[in-house]
Design an enzyme around this catalytic site. Sequence first.
Site, short mmCIF file in Angstrom:
data_model
loop_
_atom_site.label_atom_id
_atom_site.label_comp_id
_atom_site.label_asym_id
_atom_site.label_seq_id
_atom_site.Cartn_x
_atom_site.Cartn_y
_atom_site.Cartn_z
N ASP A 1 55.47 -24.01 -55.66
CA ASP A 1 54.09 -23.65 -56.00
C ASP A 1 54.00 -22.13 -56.17
O ASP A 1 54.46 -21.37 -55.31
CB ASP A 1 53.20 -24.12 -54.83
N ASP B 1 54.17 -18.51 -62.10
CA ASP B 1 52.79 -18.04 -62.17
C ASP B 1 52.76 -16.62 -62.74
O ASP B 1 52.85 -15.64 -62.01
CB ASP B 1 52.17 -18.09 -60.77
N HIS C 1 41.19 -20.93 -55.24
CA HIS C 1 41.94 -21.20 -54.01
C HIS C 1 41.10 -20.94 -52.76
O HIS C 1 40.21 -20.11 -52.78
CB HIS C 1 43.19 -20.32 -53.97
N ALA D 1 41.89 -27.15 -55.91
CA ALA D 1 41.08 -28.35 -56.10
C ALA D 1 40.71 -29.04 -54.78
O ALA D 1 40.38 -30.22 -54.78
CB ALA D 1 41.80 -29.32 -57.03
N SER D 2 40.75 -28.31 -53.68
CA SER D 2 40.33 -28.92 -52.41
C SER D 2 38.82 -29.17 -52.42
O SER D 2 38.06 -28.42 -53.03
CB SER D 2 40.70 -28.02 -51.22
P1 13P Z 1 43.22 -25.26 -52.50
O1 13P Z 1 43.14 -23.95 -51.80
O2 13P Z 1 41.93 -25.60 -53.16
O3 13P Z 1 43.70 -26.36 -51.64
O4 13P Z 1 44.28 -25.08 -53.71
C1 13P Z 1 45.67 -25.19 -53.47
C2 13P Z 1 46.49 -24.80 -54.63
O5 13P Z 1 46.03 -24.58 -55.73
C3 13P Z 1 47.94 -24.74 -54.43
O6 13P Z 1 48.60 -24.26 -55.55
O1 G3H Z 2 47.72 -22.01 -54.00
C1 G3H Z 2 48.27 -21.57 -53.02
C2 G3H Z 2 48.64 -22.35 -51.86
O2 G3H Z 2 47.51 -22.66 -51.10
C3 G3H Z 2 49.72 -21.67 -51.09
O3 G3H Z 2 49.26 -20.79 -50.14
O4 G3H Z 2 50.86 -18.88 -50.20
O5 G3H Z 2 49.39 -19.30 -48.19
O6 G3H Z 2 51.31 -20.83 -48.70
P1 G3H Z 2 50.28 -19.89 -49.25
ZN ZN Z 3 47.40 -22.83 -56.68
#
Ligand code: 13P
Ligand code: G3H
Ligand code: ZN
Length: 305
Positions: A79, A101, A175, A208-209
């Site tokens: 990610d 990204d 996010h 998308a939470s």
């Molecule tokens: P949320 O913070 O909305 O859960 O998004 C997570 C995300 O986009 C991880 O790449």
């Molecule tokens: O979109 C990002 C994720 O929520 C990852 O977050 O870098 O704190 O693990 P993090």
């Molecule tokens: Zn993300």
Amino acid sequence: MKDLKYYINKALKEHFALGAINFNNMETLQGIVNACKTEQSPAIISVSEGALNYMSDNYAIALANAAKKDFPYLYLHLDHGKSFEVCKHAIDLGFDSVMIDGSSLSFEENVELTKKVCEYAHKYNVLVEGELGQIKGIEDNISAQKNIYTDPNKAKEFVDKTHVDTLAVAIGTSHGAYKYSGKQELRFDILSEIEKQLPNFPLVLHGASTVDEELVDRFNQYGGTLKNAIGIPKNLLKKAVSQHNIIKINTDTDVRLSMTCEVRRVLKEYTNEFDLRKYLGAGKDCICQTIRNKIKDIFLSNNKL
Ligand code: 13P
Ligand code: G3H
Ligand code: ZN
């Protein structure tokens, strides 16, 4: 064995999405896997750069392999990889897909970097997600001050030049736990325009939470101080999946909230408890319930093996 590409195509055709759910330790991953198993749903298990540093390569890979052994319809994804080197590292570790990204770069720089990652990844049959536009929010390594929506006119050029397999679009998600200060909306007009330029192309939603009120209330009831936390309404996400080409829905905040509100509850209710399995186990069960609900109500990916 069906690969990730198979499920992306199936999701496009049948209008469901793969949950791309972040894990940071064994309990978060087990909560996710239990949900997918119960609902017979394929899914993507995501590791951010921060999560990879936290768990370390060996533990992250061992956990992902254990999860796949338990339920073989899971795909390991990097990610928000921010550089070619980080993506290459994940590819060399055996990830099924990576996100590069380049959204904070200029269009030309983003194209160049994303193309380079695609050239390397595709040699190993690893899929690549690119991002065009910026998704706001502040996380460990991700920061963008405001939403810069994806320019539909640039989307086709980006895909043609880079050869990405999927594209993350910015249409109003963000996010973290504070997604709106005003009206809770998504720009479906922009999404439709992107789909006109890129017919039948798999698109991704980050940030998308849903940040459910019940979880936030429980978090605060047991000593937390989350004020004005607000997520993306369920019905908007469901519409993006059932009526558009969103085939991957990223979720991290809801997993973190589920775990932490249960840890808070158990520690507050049982003040002499120090068996970590009690509070981490409660968190794991809450994650499982949260993801099961999403699979049924948002991803629509139950019984899609
Ligand atoms: P949320 O913070 O909305 O859960 O998004 C997570 C995300 O986009 C991880 O790449
Ligand atoms: O979109 C990002 C994720 O929520 C990852 O977050 O870098 O704190 O693990 P993090
Ligand atoms: Zn993300």
